[in-house]
Design an enzyme around this catalytic site. Structure first.
Site, PDB file in Angstrom:
ATOM      1  N   LEU A 132     -21.850  55.141 -39.432  1.00  0.00           N
ATOM      2  CA  LEU A 132     -22.572  55.609 -38.243  1.00  0.00           C
ATOM      3  C   LEU A 132     -23.990  55.932 -38.676  1.00  0.00           C
ATOM      4  CD1 LEU A 132     -19.997  58.060 -36.558  1.00  0.00           C
ATOM      5  CD2 LEU A 132     -20.564  55.726 -35.853  1.00  0.00           C
ATOM      6  N   ASP A 133     -24.937  55.816 -37.749  1.00  0.00           N
ATOM      7  CA  ASP A 133     -26.324  56.171 -38.056  1.00  0.00           C
ATOM      8  C   ASP A 133     -26.428  57.670 -38.371  1.00  0.00           C
ATOM      9  OD1 ASP A 133     -26.998  53.577 -37.429  1.00  0.00           O
ATOM     10  OD2 ASP A 133     -27.615  54.049 -35.380  1.00  0.00           O
ATOM     11  N   LEU A 134     -27.530  58.023 -39.003  1.00  0.00           N
ATOM     12  CA  LEU A 134     -27.789  59.430 -39.376  1.00  0.00           C
ATOM     13  C   LEU A 134     -27.626  60.368 -38.174  1.00  0.00           C
ATOM     14  CD1 LEU A 134     -28.980  61.256 -41.706  1.00  0.00           C
ATOM     15  CD2 LEU A 134     -31.228  60.816 -40.701  1.00  0.00           C
TER      16      LEU A 134
END
Ligand code: URA
Length: 231
Positions: free
Chosen positions: A100-102
């Site tokens: 998942l993105d930051l």
């Protein structure tokens, strides 16, 4: 198997610490202290170190509620990683099953079973991932058809596979996709002129994020959850 190898595989003791412990008589096989580092053990032998039973490690399967601000990687020079949230021996051996993105929150699966990870992440298997999406602008009804038919993302040559969009309110929707292209959800909304303000993964195939897990916490998967990828 050699006793020192068995202990090395199943504890975080270094080789030196293991040899010292054996010499000090802190390790026993079937209740008999062992003095020789080259002792061997058989299946079913009871190995105890300093009063604690040493058990053969089994593969681990976890669901983590990822908070924003954590990188889906085993190490990072700038930000804390999802592994920083895990308090377990050998945590560096855990693999992150789909990143998942930051700034994305929600369901992350972790395992040290590489084959299980592959079954979920390999592009051959199209597992559905569902996201709760909040956008900056109103979500137009036309997005339902556009996403169902596939949308060409910037820099791609083929449109996305059919995705299901359910509009929940003017700027919130649930999107289910079965691919995992880089920043896919954000790019899909960008392709229709909208912008994702926040993104939360709720589900990977049959595994839903357990709502009782607060952000930053995790739990082992149940047997049924682990087996759900065999079906
Ligand atoms: N799609 C994105 O754009 N970001 C994620 O973190 C996951 C899916």
């Amino acid at each position: 198997m050699r006793l020192d190898k068995f202990i090395g595989n199943n504890t975080e003791l270094s080789r030196t610490q293991i040899h010292i412990a054996i010499k000090q008589g802190l390790i026993s096989i079937n209740d008999i202290p062992v003095a020789k580092t080259n002792a061997h053990i058989q299946d079913g032998d009871k190995v105890v170190f300093d009063g604690k039973l040493i058990e053969e490690r089994k593969a681990r399967y976890l669901m983590l509620h990822k908070p924003a601000g954590y990188v889906s990687a085993n190490s990072d020079s700038e930000h804390p990683t999802v592994l920083d949230l895990i308090d377990m021996p050998f945590k560096q051996e855990l693999q992150i099953v789909g990143r998942l993105d930051l700034d994305t929150t929600g369901l992350i699966l972790l395992t040290d079973d590489g084959q299980w990870n592959h079954k979920i992440t390999s592009p051959k298997h199209l597992h559905t991932k569902s996201y709760l999406v909040t956008t900056t602008d109103t979500i137009d009804e036309s997005a339902i058809t556009i996403f169902a038919e596939g949308v060409l993302l910037k820099g791609e040559t083929k449109p996305t596979l059919a995705a299901e969009l359910t509009i929940l309110s003017s700027n919130q929707a649930r999107l289910s996709i079965c691919e995992g292209k880089y920043h896919q959800v954000k790019r899909m909304f960008a392709a229709i002129g909208n912008h994702v303000a926040s993104l939360h993964r709720e589900r990977i195939s049959a595994i839903c994020l357990d709502e009782s897990i607060p952000p930053g916490k995790y739990r082992p998967l149940t047997r049924d959850e682990i087996a759900s990828f065999e079906k």
